[in-house]
Motif scaffolding. Structure first.
Motif, short mmCIF file in Angstrom:
data_model
loop_
_atom_site.label_atom_id
_atom_site.label_comp_id
_atom_site.label_asym_id
_atom_site.label_seq_id
_atom_site.Cartn_x
_atom_site.Cartn_y
_atom_site.Cartn_z
N PRO A 47 0.80 -1.23 0.00
CA PRO A 47 0.00 0.00 0.00
C PRO A 47 0.83 1.29 0.00
CG PRO A 47 -0.26 -1.19 2.08
CD PRO A 47 0.57 -2.04 1.18
N ALA A 48 2.11 1.20 0.34
CA ALA A 48 2.96 2.39 0.34
C ALA A 48 3.38 2.80 -1.06
CB ALA A 48 4.19 2.15 1.21
N VAL A 49 3.28 1.88 -2.03
CA VAL A 49 3.67 2.19 -3.41
C VAL A 49 2.51 2.94 -4.06
CG1 VAL A 49 4.26 1.22 -5.65
CG2 VAL A 49 5.20 0.21 -3.57
N GLN A 50 2.79 4.17 -4.52
CA GLN A 50 1.74 5.02 -5.07
C GLN A 50 1.51 4.82 -6.56
OE1 GLN A 50 2.74 8.96 -3.78
NE2 GLN A 50 2.36 8.49 -1.65
N SER A 51 2.54 4.40 -7.28
CA SER A 51 2.36 4.14 -8.71
C SER A 51 3.32 3.05 -9.16
CB SER A 51 2.60 5.42 -9.53
OG SER A 51 3.96 5.78 -9.50
N GLY A 52 2.87 2.25 -10.10
CA GLY A 52 3.69 1.18 -10.62
C GLY A 52 3.68 -0.04 -9.73
N PRO A 53 4.46 -1.03 -10.12
CA PRO A 53 4.48 -2.28 -9.37
C PRO A 53 5.32 -2.18 -8.09
CG PRO A 53 6.06 -2.40 -11.14
CD PRO A 53 5.34 -1.08 -11.29
N ALA A 54 4.89 -2.89 -7.07
CA ALA A 54 5.71 -3.02 -5.87
C ALA A 54 6.63 -4.22 -6.09
CB ALA A 54 4.83 -3.25 -4.65
N ILE A 55 7.80 -4.14 -5.55
CA ILE A 55 8.77 -5.22 -5.73
C ILE A 55 9.02 -5.88 -4.38
CG2 ILE A 55 10.80 -3.74 -5.39
CD1 ILE A 55 12.15 -5.29 -7.66
N GLY A 56 9.14 -7.20 -4.40
CA GLY A 56 9.39 -7.94 -3.17
C GLY A 56 10.31 -9.10 -3.46
N ILE A 57 10.54 -9.92 -2.44
CA ILE A 57 11.34 -11.12 -2.63
C ILE A 57 10.45 -12.34 -2.46
CG2 ILE A 57 13.52 -10.03 -1.96
CD1 ILE A 57 13.31 -11.46 0.73
N GLY A 58 10.73 -13.36 -3.26
CA GLY A 58 9.98 -14.61 -3.17
C GLY A 58 10.69 -15.60 -2.28
N TRP A 59 10.21 -16.84 -2.32
CA TRP A 59 10.79 -17.89 -1.49
C TRP A 59 12.03 -18.53 -2.11
CZ3 TRP A 59 9.51 -18.35 3.38
CH2 TRP A 59 8.28 -17.86 3.79
N LYS A 60 12.14 -18.49 -3.43
CA LYS A 60 13.28 -19.14 -4.10
C LYS A 60 14.55 -18.31 -3.92
CE LYS A 60 10.30 -21.03 -7.68
NZ LYS A 60 9.95 -20.92 -9.10
N TYR A 61 15.65 -19.01 -3.75
CA TYR A 61 16.92 -18.31 -3.61
C TYR A 61 18.06 -19.17 -4.16
CZ TYR A 61 17.76 -21.25 0.49
OH TYR A 61 17.95 -22.32 1.34
N LYS A 62 19.16 -18.49 -4.45
CA LYS A 62 20.39 -19.17 -4.83
C LYS A 62 21.39 -18.89 -3.72
CE LYS A 62 19.69 -18.81 -9.77
NZ LYS A 62 20.14 -18.23 -11.02
N ARG A 63 22.19 -19.90 -3.43
CA ARG A 63 23.20 -19.72 -2.39
C ARG A 63 24.37 -18.91 -2.93
NH1 ARG A 63 23.33 -24.99 1.37
NH2 ARG A 63 21.12 -25.43 1.24
N GLY A 64 24.81 -17.98 -2.12
CA GLY A 64 26.01 -17.22 -2.45
C GLY A 64 27.15 -17.78 -1.63
N GLY A 65 28.14 -17.00 -1.43
CA GLY A 65 29.29 -17.44 -0.64
C GLY A 65 29.07 -17.23 0.83
N ARG A 66 30.14 -17.27 1.54
CA ARG A 66 30.09 -16.95 2.96
C ARG A 66 31.21 -15.98 3.27
NH1 ARG A 66 32.29 -21.98 6.58
NH2 ARG A 66 34.44 -21.77 5.92
N VAL A 67 30.96 -15.14 4.24
CA VAL A 67 31.91 -14.09 4.61
C VAL A 67 32.04 -14.11 6.12
CG1 VAL A 67 32.34 -11.60 4.54
CG2 VAL A 67 31.13 -12.68 2.66
N ALA A 68 33.24 -13.93 6.63
CA ALA A 68 33.45 -13.84 8.07
C ALA A 68 32.65 -12.66 8.62
CB ALA A 68 34.93 -13.67 8.39
#
Length: 109
Positions: A47-68
């Motif tokens: 509801p905060a998006v006044q025009s155009g599509p709102a963007i979000g994240i889904g459940w699917k993901y790819k693993r990246g690396g790891r960082v200390a």
């Protein structure tokens, strides 16, 4: 005197901590690495998006690396304030298109 003075039998104020035990187990929690994930971008409703599509994240993901954790904290940058978190409409549309969202779905929002 058979009667007990209440002031003599009740301690008011701080309670003494339990005595320390030499065999006490010290429990610690720690983190050593940040595991990075790259989540899919999806069209969503916000509801905060006044025009155009709102963007979000889904459940699917790819693993990246790891960082200390220490390296992550040194390089993550400053926290952003609210106006800096707003993504302009044309950029949201481009990000969704790059993520493979059909133009029809983007236009419906």
């Amino acid at each position: 005197r058979d009667a007990v003075d209440k002031r003599d039998s009740i301690q008011v104020g701080k309670v003494a901590p339990p005595p320390l035990c030499r065999d006490a187990v010290v429990k610690k929690v720690g983190w050593d690495y940040v595991h990075i994930r790259y989540y899919e971008r999806i069209v969503t409703d916000n509801p905060a998006v006044q025009s155009g599509p709102a963007i979000g994240i889904g459940w699917k993901y790819k693993r990246g690396g790891r960082v200390a954790v220490d390296t992550w904290e040194e390089n993550r940058g400053m926290a952003r304030n609210s106006p800096e978190l707003v993504i302009p409409r044309h950029i949201r549309e481009r990000l969704l298109k790059e993520a493979g969202v059909p133009q029809r779905e983007i236009a419906e929002m």
